[in-house]
Design an enzyme around this catalytic site. Structure first.
Site, PDB file in Angstrom:
ATOM      1  N   HIS A   1     -20.533  -4.864 -50.487  1.00 26.17           N
ATOM      2  CA  HIS A   1     -20.320  -6.130 -49.381  1.00 26.17           C
ATOM      3  C   HIS A   1     -21.667  -6.573 -48.822  1.00 26.17           C
ATOM      4  CE1 HIS A   1     -16.055  -5.002 -49.547  1.00 26.17           C
ATOM      5  NE2 HIS A   1     -16.450  -3.958 -49.835  1.00 26.17           N
TER       6      HIS A   1
ATOM      7  N   ARG B   1     -21.529  -9.632 -47.585  1.00 19.85           N
ATOM      8  CA  ARG B   1     -21.075 -10.408 -46.232  1.00 19.85           C
ATOM      9  C   ARG B   1     -21.339 -11.836 -46.237  1.00 19.85           C
ATOM     10  NH1 ARG B   1     -17.379  -6.743 -45.303  1.00 19.85           N
ATOM     11  NH2 ARG B   1     -18.157  -4.475 -44.464  1.00 19.85           N
TER      12      ARG B   1
ATOM     13  N   ASN C   1     -14.467 -10.598 -49.921  1.00 19.14           N
ATOM     14  CA  ASN C   1     -13.805 -10.592 -48.795  1.00 19.14           C
ATOM     15  C   ASN C   1     -14.809 -11.068 -47.602  1.00 19.14           C
ATOM     16  OD1 ASN C   1     -15.391  -8.252 -48.983  1.00 19.14           O
ATOM     17  ND2 ASN C   1     -13.915  -7.105 -47.539  1.00 19.14           N
TER      18      ASN C   1
ATOM     19  N   ASP D   1     -10.322  -6.644 -53.009  1.00 22.78           N
ATOM     20  CA  ASP D   1     -10.693  -5.514 -52.042  1.00 22.78           C
ATOM     21  C   ASP D   1     -10.481  -5.700 -50.795  1.00 22.78           C
ATOM     22  OD1 ASP D   1     -11.851  -2.968 -51.977  1.00 22.78           O
ATOM     23  OD2 ASP D   1     -13.662  -3.924 -51.417  1.00 22.78           O
TER      24      ASP D   1
ATOM     25  N   HIS E   1      -8.599  -2.172 -55.176  1.00 24.57           N
ATOM     26  CA  HIS E   1      -8.653  -1.253 -53.970  1.00 24.57           C
ATOM     27  C   HIS E   1      -7.211  -0.631 -53.764  1.00 24.57           C
ATOM     28  CE1 HIS E   1      -9.697  -0.692 -49.443  1.00 24.57           C
ATOM     29  NE2 HIS E   1      -8.171   0.104 -49.452  1.00 24.57           N
TER      30      HIS E   1
ATOM     31  N   HIS F   1     -13.296   2.724 -55.852  1.00 22.88           N
ATOM     32  CA  HIS F   1     -13.456   4.091 -54.922  1.00 22.88           C
ATOM     33  C   HIS F   1     -12.100   4.761 -54.922  1.00 22.88           C
ATOM     34  CE1 HIS F   1     -11.311   1.093 -52.497  1.00 22.88           C
ATOM     35  NE2 HIS F   1     -12.138   0.322 -52.162  1.00 22.88           N
TER      36      HIS F   1
ATOM     37  N   ASN G   1     -12.555   3.054 -45.802  1.00 22.81           N
ATOM     38  CA  ASN G   1     -11.185   2.966 -46.279  1.00 22.81           C
ATOM     39  C   ASN G   1     -11.361   2.712 -47.851  1.00 22.81           C
ATOM     40  OD1 ASN G   1      -8.506   2.616 -46.699  1.00 22.81           O
ATOM     41  ND2 ASN G   1      -8.518   0.443 -45.915  1.00 22.81           N
TER      42      ASN G   1
ATOM     43  N   ASP H   1     -19.545   1.140 -52.397  1.00 26.10           N
ATOM     44  CA  ASP H   1     -18.733   0.620 -51.429  1.00 26.10           C
ATOM     45  C   ASP H   1     -19.687   0.166 -49.989  1.00 26.10           C
ATOM     46  OD1 ASP H   1     -16.631  -0.633 -50.243  1.00 26.10           O
ATOM     47  OD2 ASP H   1     -15.541   1.024 -49.746  1.00 26.10           O
TER      48      ASP H   1
ATOM     49  N   HIS I   1     -21.737  -2.944 -41.056  1.00 31.28           N
ATOM     50  CA  HIS I   1     -21.131  -3.561 -39.779  1.00 31.28           C
ATOM     51  C   HIS I   1     -22.139  -3.629 -38.679  1.00 31.28           C
ATOM     52  CE1 HIS I   1     -16.933  -3.964 -41.311  1.00 31.28           C
ATOM     53  NE2 HIS I   1     -17.034  -2.661 -41.874  1.00 31.28           N
TER      54      HIS I   1
END
Ligand SMILES: [Zn+2]
Length: 438
Positions: free
Chosen positions: A59, A61, A91, A149, A176, A229, A275, A302, A306
Site C-alpha cells: 500500500h 497510499r 484502495n 483489497d 482479500h 495474505h 487484517n 501487505d 499508518h
C-alpha cells in the site's frame, strides 16, 4: 564512458558458488576482457547476490493519503528491504478504478520511485462491489492485476462477472478473502486472547469460506484467482485443494503469519493489529507447512503504513495494518531459513522468481543480458529493528527492538543503486587490470 560496476566474489543465490557479476548501462554484461576506465568494485565476504525482490502486495497510499506514505517513501523503503519491484493496491483516495488513475500512478512513479511500481486496479468502481470497473481499459493502461483489497466482494454473482471480464485480460484477481458478515465488527483473531481482552473476534471461517467460493468461481470461469495474505489453516487447505483439482488459483502469505500469533496483541498493542489478524499457534504451524510443501506460491508483505496518531487510538478504533518492506527478508531468513523450514535458495525464490511468475513480470537473473535489478545481502549479519530509522513513513511494526538475521547491503534497479548500507564502500579503480576481470 559509462561506469562498470563489479560485484566481486559474491555468492550466487541459487548455486552458492562464488561469482563476479559485471553491470554496465543498466544490464548485466560479460566480464570485460580489457581494462576499464571507470570501474567500481563492491566486495563483501559472504554476501549473496540475487535478483531484486518483488512484493506483490504493497500500500503506497498515493493518491490521497500521503500522510501515511508516498510512492517515493514507500519505494525507498522497498529498496532498503532489497526490493526492486512492488505492486501497489488501489484502495487509495480516490480508488484507482479508471485507466486515468492507473496512468497517474505510473507517471508519478516515473520520477519519484526507487523501485519499479506495478499498479493493481480495482475490480469494482470505488471498491464498492456494485459496478464493475473498466478492467480491459485499465489492463491496457498498465494494471498488472485487479483487486478490491480491503473490501472483499460480497456478492458471488459480482465476483463471477468480474472473473469473466478479467479472464479476457489474462490478469488475475487478487482476493482479500473475508466474508463481511462473519467478520462483522471483529478487530482481532477469535480466540482466547480476544476473550481475555474483551475484543470482538474474527473467525478462521471468515477467510476460508471465501477462499473456497473463489476457487470454485475460478473453476467455473477459467479465470485466475490469487489469494492474498492467506492466514488460516483452513485457508491453506482451501488453496491446497484447489490446486489439487487443477483450478487456476495461486496464493501468497506474509512474514507476520509465520512469525507471530495473536498473543502478540498482548496488552492492546495496535502495532499487532492487521487484517487478516494474527492467528493461533496452529495456524502459524499450518502456514509454515503450506510454505514448505509448495502450497504457497510466493511471499508478499501487505506493507500498510499508518500515522502514529492513527495507531495511538484505542485498539478497536485503530486502523488495520503494519509496515513490512524493511523487515521482510530478515524475517524470512530468521524464522524460515535458520530453523530449517526452507533452504535459502527456495526462500529467495519465493521473493523473486515466484512473484514474477504469478504476475507475469519480466524475468531477472544473474546472466549477461538481464536487467540489473539486484540485491546484495549478508544472510548472517544481525541487526536490530529500529522503526525510527525506517525509510517508510510508517513506524507501525510489531518487530521493533527485535534482533534479526539477514541484512540488505545494496539494492540496484536498472544498474542504479537505490539503496546502499552505510558500511558499503566502493573500491574505485581508474583502470581495471585485465587480470582482475578475467
Ligand atoms: Zn488485504
Amino acid at each position: 564512458m559509462s561506469t562498470l560496476t563489479l560485484f566481486k566474489g559474491v555468492r550466487h543465490w541459487k548455486s552458492g558458488e562464488r561469482i563476479t557479476v559485471a553491470v554496465e548501462d543498466g544490464v548485466i554484461v560479460p566480464m570485460p576482457k580489457r581494462g576499464h576506465e571507470h570501474a567500481r568494485v563492491i566486495e563483501v565476504a559472504g554476501a549473496v547476490l540475487a535478483p531484486g525482490l518483488v512484493d506483490l502486495h504493497v500500500h503506497l497510499r498515493e493518491p490521497g493519503q500521503s500522510g501515511k506514505e508516498t510512492i517515493e517513501t514507500g519505494t525507498r523503503a522497498a529498496a532498503a528491504g532489497g526490493f526492486t519491484a512492488v505492486a501497489c493496491m488501489p484502495n487509495t483516495v480516490p480508488v484507482v478504478d479508471t485507466p486515468a488513475w492507473v496512468e497517474w500512478v505510473l507517471h508519478r512513479a516515473e520520477g519519484a520511485a526507487a523501485a519499479r511500481v506495478y499498479p493493481i486496479a480495482a475490480v469494482t468502481q470505488g471498491q464498492k462491489g456494485e459496478q464493475l470497473a473498466p478492467l480491459q481499459a485499465m489492463a491496457k493502461a498498465g494494471a498488472v492485476a485487479f483487486s478490491d483489497d480491503g473490501h472483499p466482494i460480497a456478492s458471488a454473482a459480482m465476483m463471477r462477472r468480474a472473473l469473466e471480464y478479467a479472464r479476457a485480460t489474462g490478469l488475475p484477481i487478487v482476493c482479500h478473502e473475508e466474508d463481511p458478515t462473519l467478520r462483522a465488527d471483529g478487530v482481532m483473531n477469535e480466540g482466547f486472547t480476544a476473550t481475555r481482552l474483551g475484543l470482538r473476534g474474527i473467525p478462521n471461517a471468515a477467510e476460508s469460506v471465501m477462499c473456497r467460493r473463489d476457487a470454485d468461481l475460478a473453476e467455473l470461469t477459467g479465470a485466475r484467482v490469487h489469494l492474498a495474505h492467506v492466514s488460516t489453516a483452513q485457508g491453506f487447505d482451501a488453496l491446497r485443494d484447489a490446486k489439487r483439482r487443477g483450478v487456476p488459483v495461486t496464493g501468497e502469505t506474509c512474514p507476520h503469519y509465520w512469525t507471530l500469533t495473536d498473543e502478540a496483541v498482548g496488552d492492546y498493542d495496535t502495532d499487532a493489529k492487521m487484517n487478516p489478524p494474527l492467528r493461533s499457534a496452529e495456524d502459524r504451524a499450518a502456514c509454515i507447512a503450506a510454505i514448505a510443501d509448495g502450497t504457497i506460491d510466493c511471499f508478499a508483505t501487505d506493507h500498510a503504513p499508518h500515522t502514529a496518531d492513527e495507531k495511538a487510538r484505542p485498539f478497536a478504533e485503530a486502523p488495520f495494518g503494519i509496515v513490512g518492506l524493511e523487515t521482510a527478508l530478515a524475517l524470512t531468513i530468521t524464522h524460515l531459513v535458520l530453523p530449517g523450514h526452507l533452504t535459502l535458495a527456495r526462500a529467495i525464490e519465493l521473493w523473486t522468481d515466484a512473484p514474477r511468475r504469478v504476475f507475469n513480470l519480466p524475468e531477472v537473473d544473474l546472466e549477461p543480458g538481464s536487467t540489473a535489478d539486484l540485491v546484495l545481502f549478508d544472510p548472517d549479519a544481525q541487526w536490530a529493528v529500529e522503526p525510527e530509522l525506517f525509510f517508510s513513513k510508517g513506524r507501525n511494526t510489531p518487530f521493533g527492538g527485535r534482533t534479526l538475521h539477514g541484512r540488505v547491503l545494496a539494492t540496484m534497479m536498472g544498474g542504479r543503486f537505490t539503496h546502499l548500507a552505510p558500511e558499503i564502500e566502493f573500491e574505485h579503480t581508474l583502470v581495471l587490470p585485465a587480470a582482475e576481470t578475467a
